[in-house]
Design an enzyme around this catalytic site. Structure first.
Site, PDB file in Angstrom:
ATOM      1  N   GLU A 166      -0.907   2.966  18.876  1.00  0.00           N
ATOM      2  CA  GLU A 166      -0.988   1.643  18.235  1.00  0.00           C
ATOM      3  C   GLU A 166      -1.754   0.660  18.925  1.00  0.00           C
ATOM      4  OE1 GLU A 166       2.897   0.506  16.807  1.00  0.00           O
ATOM      5  OE2 GLU A 166       3.248   2.088  15.608  1.00  0.00           O
ATOM      6  N   GLU A 355       4.483   8.971  13.889  1.00  0.00           N
ATOM      7  CA  GLU A 355       6.022   8.215  13.826  1.00  0.00           C
ATOM      8  C   GLU A 355       6.343   7.822  12.598  1.00  0.00           C
ATOM      9  OE1 GLU A 355       6.331   4.534  16.134  1.00  0.00           O
ATOM     10  OE2 GLU A 355       5.400   5.741  18.029  1.00  0.00           O
TER      11      GLU A 355
END
Ligand code: FCB
Length: 457
Positions: A166, A355
């Site tokens: 991220e 995720e």
């Protein structure tokens, strides 16, 4: 009732990250990370929580691998703490730190669980923040040195590598909003950081190829399917939604997969902030081919134009959908939309959901069980959308539930529980939740019975 079956060899897994579970924050020669520093500053993290002990995974890992085995996961996504390996961020490696990961990874391999290793899940060595952190281009080289050392030590044991987790969050939550370490609040710095993170990604991919390993390497982006505010139908909101998509998604996807930053965003930023110097050589490195794209999906984004919100001139609105304990709207179809769009816009790339999961307020009941039907339901509905996307041709090969166990949820500390395994932080006892028991069956059967055809359009 109908049964859905996922493709053969579909990689079912669970994910964690070093700072969120390991603890042992200054043991065996580990250096300080920016999250060690940040969490010790009063008021930065809810309830004054820190990752000093966390789930004590550093000591309890043999037991945790047993639990993974019990869940039957095919793969486990973990991250390496850079300052555990290079306490100063560079220079001499700390052998004790590497030993921990070697032992853990060997144990996973012995148990037939494929390790998927993230090199950077936010715990930068504080020593490198002291020289400017990711805003300093030198840090890109130190990251490459760290990556090379880790590949050399673990490359033969690890089949799946993720360079960064991220980079949007690292850049903009850490350096613009300042809610995460290092707590900087400057948009131009955040943009510079994003460019350096991407550059370091490309350098690690090149190093991995050069070193001749046979595994796969990719990057994990947190992507958001973006929609204009559904209650209004005006051009400003539609334009704001496209801008939001540029800021969140295309700013990272396009350089990696197309070798250029999105022109609309470069134009927008040039009028408002300092845009980093970007050379063709940098872009060539950033777009070194990867083996897969990892995506973290949690929620959709509904966007409204807002001329007062500098520098992007937009804001988020809520549509009244159900929310998780984080306040994040639940929209499983958003995962489908996102997957199909990525498949179409980025040439049918191979994708893994690295995720997906949800925080809810769990309780341990009178029987010592955690009956988290809300989380089970969340996963059930998202799996169905992943399945639909596969049916429609998306090359989705794996799915990691966030998280293996409850852990330190960054600025929220231990207050928010994402695990399919409950952690009692006082005793470090783990309890597999109802969602975990259900997931175990899903993995065993490579699918599940659809009892209620919600979302199966
Ligand atoms: C993601 C992070 C992960 C976890 C989840 C809830 O942004 O990658 O570490 O905190 O959110």
């Amino acid at each position: 009732m109908s049964k859905i079956t996922f493709p053969k060899d579909f990689l079912w897994g669970v994910a964690t990250a070093s700072y969120q579970i390991e603890g042992a924050w200054k043991e065996d020669g580990k250096g300080e990370s920016i999250w060690d520093r940040f969490s010790h500053i009063p008021k930065k993290v809810a309830n004054g929580d820190t990752g000093d002990v966390a789930c004590d995974h550093y000591h309890l890992y043999p037991e945790d691998v047993k639990l993974l085995k019990e869940l039957g996961v095919k793969t486990y996504r973990l991250s390496i703490s850079w300052p555990r390996i290079f306490p100063e961020g560079k220079g001499q490696p700390n052998e004790k730190g590497m030993e921990f990961y070697k032992n853990l990874i060997k144990l996973l391999v012995e148990n037939d669980i494929k390790p998927a290793v993230t090199l950077y899940h936010w715990d930068l060595p504080q020593k490198l923040q002291d020289i400017g952190g990711w805003a300093n281009r030198e840090v890109v080289d130190y990251y490459e040195q760290y990556a090379r050392y880790v590949f050399k030590e673990l490359g033969d044991l690890v089949p799946i590598w993720i360079t960064h987790n991220e980079p949007w969050v690292v850049s903009f939550i850490g350096n613009w909003e300042g809610r995460h370490a290092p707590g900087i609040t400057d948009f131009s710095t955040a943009l510079q950081v994003s460019h350096h993170l991407l550059l370091s990604h490309g350098k690690a991919v090149r190093a991995y190829r050069e070193m001749g390993f046979e595994g796969e390497i990719g990057i994990t982006l947190n992507l958001v399917p973006v929609y204009p505010d559904p209650s209004s139908h005006n051009e400003e909101d539609a334009a704001a939604a496209i801008r939001r998509d540029g800021f969140q998604n295309r700013w990272f996807l396009d350089p990696v997969f197309k070798g250029r930053y999105p022109a609309d965003m470069i134009n927008w930023y040039s009028k408002k902030v300092v845009v980093p110097v970007i050379t063709q050589e940098d872009l060539d490195i950033i777009s070194t081919p990867v083996d897969f794209l990892g995506i973290n999906y949690y929620m959709p984004g509904y966007i409204k134009a807002d001329p007062d919100a500098w520098p992007l001139e937009l804001k988020h609105v809520f549509t009244g959908k159900d929310r998780t304990a984080m306040g994040w709207e639940i929209y499983p179809e958003g995962l489908y939309d996102l997957l199909v769009r990525l498949h179409k816009d980025y040439n049918g790339i191979k994708i893994m959901v690295t995720e997906n999961g949800a925080a809810f307020n769990d309780i341990v009941n009178r029987e010592g069980k955690v009956e988290d039907d809300n989380r089970l339901d969340f996963l059930y509905k998202h799996f169905i959308q992943a399945y639909r996307a596969i049916q429609d041709g998306v090359n989705l090969t794996g799915y990691y539930v966030w998280s293996f166990m409850d852990n330190f949820e960054w600025a929220e500390g231990y207050a928010k529980r994402f695990g399919i395994t409950y952690v009692d932080y006082k005793t470090q006892k783990r309890i597999i939740k109802k969602s975990g028991h259900w997931y175990k069956e899903v993995i065993k059967n490579n699918g599940f019975e659809v009892q209620f055809e919600v979302g199966l359009r």
